[in-house]
Design a protein around this motif. Sequence first.
Motif, PDB file in Angstrom:
ATOM      1  N   GLY A   1       0.824  -1.208   0.000  1.00  0.00           N
ATOM      2  CA  GLY A   1       0.000   0.000   0.000  1.00  0.00           C
ATOM      3  C   GLY A   1       0.852   1.249   0.000  1.00  0.00           C
ATOM      4  N   PRO A   2       0.218   2.387  -0.025  1.00  0.00           N
ATOM      5  CA  PRO A   2       0.994   3.629  -0.036  1.00  0.00           C
ATOM      6  C   PRO A   2       1.786   3.806   1.253  1.00  0.00           C
ATOM      7  CG  PRO A   2      -1.344   4.092   0.244  1.00  0.00           C
ATOM      8  CD  PRO A   2      -1.212   2.627  -0.010  1.00  0.00           C
ATOM      9  N   ALA A   3       2.998   4.318   1.101  1.00  0.00           N
ATOM     10  CA  ALA A   3       3.833   4.613   2.267  1.00  0.00           C
ATOM     11  C   ALA A   3       3.275   5.848   2.973  1.00  0.00           C
ATOM     12  CB  ALA A   3       5.268   4.859   1.833  1.00  0.00           C
ATOM     13  N   ILE A   4       3.360   5.860   4.271  1.00  0.00           N
ATOM     14  CA  ILE A   4       2.857   6.982   5.063  1.00  0.00           C
ATOM     15  C   ILE A   4       4.014   7.532   5.887  1.00  0.00           C
ATOM     16  CG2 ILE A   4       1.252   7.725   6.860  1.00  0.00           C
ATOM     17  CD1 ILE A   4      -0.551   5.383   5.970  1.00  0.00           C
ATOM     18  N   ALA A   5       4.267   8.830   5.747  1.00  0.00           N
ATOM     19  CA  ALA A   5       5.322   9.491   6.510  1.00  0.00           C
ATOM     20  C   ALA A   5       4.687  10.563   7.389  1.00  0.00           C
ATOM     21  CB  ALA A   5       6.350  10.114   5.574  1.00  0.00           C
ATOM     22  N   VAL A   6       5.039  10.558   8.670  1.00  0.00           N
ATOM     23  CA  VAL A   6       4.517  11.538   9.621  1.00  0.00           C
ATOM     24  C   VAL A   6       5.700  12.257  10.246  1.00  0.00           C
ATOM     25  CG1 VAL A   6       3.175  11.899  11.720  1.00  0.00           C
ATOM     26  CG2 VAL A   6       2.504  10.110  10.105  1.00  0.00           C
ATOM     27  N   GLU A   7       5.690  13.586  10.165  1.00  0.00           N
ATOM     28  CA  GLU A   7       6.725  14.379  10.815  1.00  0.00           C
ATOM     29  C   GLU A   7       6.060  15.239  11.881  1.00  0.00           C
ATOM     30  OE1 GLU A   7       9.929  17.854   9.841  1.00  0.00           O
ATOM     31  OE2 GLU A   7       9.497  16.384   8.282  1.00  0.00           O
ATOM     32  N   GLY A   8       6.654  15.251  13.052  1.00  0.00           N
ATOM     33  CA  GLY A   8       6.124  16.050  14.155  1.00  0.00           C
ATOM     34  C   GLY A   8       5.622  15.201  15.300  1.00  0.00           C
ATOM     35  N   LEU A   9       5.611  13.877  15.132  1.00  0.00           N
ATOM     36  CA  LEU A   9       5.176  12.980  16.189  1.00  0.00           C
ATOM     37  C   LEU A   9       5.911  11.654  16.020  1.00  0.00           C
ATOM     38  CD1 LEU A   9       3.237  12.569  18.593  1.00  0.00           C
ATOM     39  CD2 LEU A   9       1.564  11.706  16.958  1.00  0.00           C
ATOM     40  N   ARG A  10       6.606  11.230  17.083  1.00  0.00           N
ATOM     41  CA  ARG A  10       7.349   9.966  17.052  1.00  0.00           C
ATOM     42  C   ARG A  10       6.628   8.925  17.882  1.00  0.00           C
ATOM     43  NH1 ARG A  10      12.117  13.288  18.448  1.00  0.00           N
ATOM     44  NH2 ARG A  10      12.923  14.045  16.485  1.00  0.00           N
ATOM     45  N   LYS A  11       7.008   7.682  17.679  1.00  0.00           N
ATOM     46  CA  LYS A  11       6.411   6.570  18.414  1.00  0.00           C
ATOM     47  C   LYS A  11       6.663   6.732  19.915  1.00  0.00           C
ATOM     48  CE  LYS A  11       6.437   1.579  18.649  1.00  0.00           C
ATOM     49  NZ  LYS A  11       6.993   0.339  18.127  1.00  0.00           N
ATOM     50  N   ASP A  12       5.618   6.614  20.695  1.00  0.00           N
ATOM     51  CA  ASP A  12       5.651   6.680  22.162  1.00  0.00           C
ATOM     52  C   ASP A  12       6.152   8.019  22.696  1.00  0.00           C
ATOM     53  OD1 ASP A  12       4.719   4.056  22.334  1.00  0.00           O
ATOM     54  OD2 ASP A  12       6.755   3.250  22.209  1.00  0.00           O
ATOM     55  N   GLU A  13       6.051   9.091  21.920  1.00  0.00           N
ATOM     56  CA  GLU A  13       6.497  10.399  22.373  1.00  0.00           C
ATOM     57  C   GLU A  13       5.459  11.004  23.315  1.00  0.00           C
ATOM     58  OE1 GLU A  13       8.187  14.534  20.406  1.00  0.00           O
ATOM     59  OE2 GLU A  13       7.133  13.112  19.150  1.00  0.00           O
ATOM     60  N   VAL A  14       5.923  11.666  24.361  1.00  0.00           N
ATOM     61  CA  VAL A  14       5.045  12.364  25.299  1.00  0.00           C
ATOM     62  C   VAL A  14       4.824  13.766  24.746  1.00  0.00           C
ATOM     63  CG1 VAL A  14       4.779  13.225  27.648  1.00  0.00           C
ATOM     64  CG2 VAL A  14       5.920  11.028  27.240  1.00  0.00           C
ATOM     65  N   VAL A  15       3.568  14.153  24.553  1.00  0.00           N
ATOM     66  CA  VAL A  15       3.254  15.437  23.924  1.00  0.00           C
ATOM     67  C   VAL A  15       2.290  16.238  24.791  1.00  0.00           C
ATOM     68  CG1 VAL A  15       3.656  14.583  21.591  1.00  0.00           C
ATOM     69  CG2 VAL A  15       1.392  14.404  22.575  1.00  0.00           C
ATOM     70  N   ASP A  16       2.216  17.541  24.472  1.00  0.00           N
ATOM     71  CA  ASP A  16       1.328  18.439  25.182  1.00  0.00           C
ATOM     72  C   ASP A  16       0.976  19.589  24.262  1.00  0.00           C
ATOM     73  OD1 ASP A  16      -0.121  19.710  27.126  1.00  0.00           O
ATOM     74  OD2 ASP A  16       1.617  20.484  28.208  1.00  0.00           O
ATOM     75  N   GLY A  17      -0.220  20.068  24.328  1.00  0.00           N
ATOM     76  CA  GLY A  17      -0.622  21.229  23.535  1.00  0.00           C
ATOM     77  C   GLY A  17      -0.950  20.881  22.088  1.00  0.00           C
ATOM     78  N   VAL A  18      -0.800  21.876  21.214  1.00  0.00           N
ATOM     79  CA  VAL A  18      -1.118  21.725  19.794  1.00  0.00           C
ATOM     80  C   VAL A  18       0.127  21.248  19.053  1.00  0.00           C
ATOM     81  CG1 VAL A  18      -1.881  22.935  17.726  1.00  0.00           C
ATOM     82  CG2 VAL A  18      -2.852  23.549  19.945  1.00  0.00           C
ATOM     83  N   LEU A  19      -0.012  20.206  18.265  1.00  0.00           N
ATOM     84  CA  LEU A  19       1.118  19.645  17.519  1.00  0.00           C
ATOM     85  C   LEU A  19       1.000  19.970  16.033  1.00  0.00           C
ATOM     86  CD1 LEU A  19       1.322  16.029  18.952  1.00  0.00           C
ATOM     87  CD2 LEU A  19       2.766  17.959  19.513  1.00  0.00           C
TER      88      LEU A  19
END
Length: 137
Positions: free
Chosen positions: A64-82
Amino acid sequence: MENKSFITLFIDDDPQPIGTYPAPVSFELDTKKLTDGKHTLKVVSKDHKGKEGIKTIPFIVRNGPAIAVEGLRKDEVVDGVLPLMINAYGKGDQKTFMLQGSETPHSMPFWIIILLIAFTAWAVYYHITSGQMPLFK
């Protein structure tokens, strides 16, 4: 009695084999018939005496199509607007190459920006100081 070994191929835990072939066998596995994700090829061989050997080979299908996400990593702790950059693109097929949409844009890393500022500052300093006469004779 024939001294021939036979090879039986299985995908994942399917009890129905893909096929049974006399050894040696050349086989083309069509991954387009499999879902994307982890799979296992199980090879079962039987020799003319009835002895059996088993080999399992894990592999991952990504048709299937490859999916690339920048701005969020696996198991990253986040807060606010990303702010996220998400791209999905297909690779075409083996006969044609799709140029449009096949590359994922990335933001410039912070260290490159710092390096460019430092180089520009040095270039301006060098230009200013190289054209002047020395202050002391």
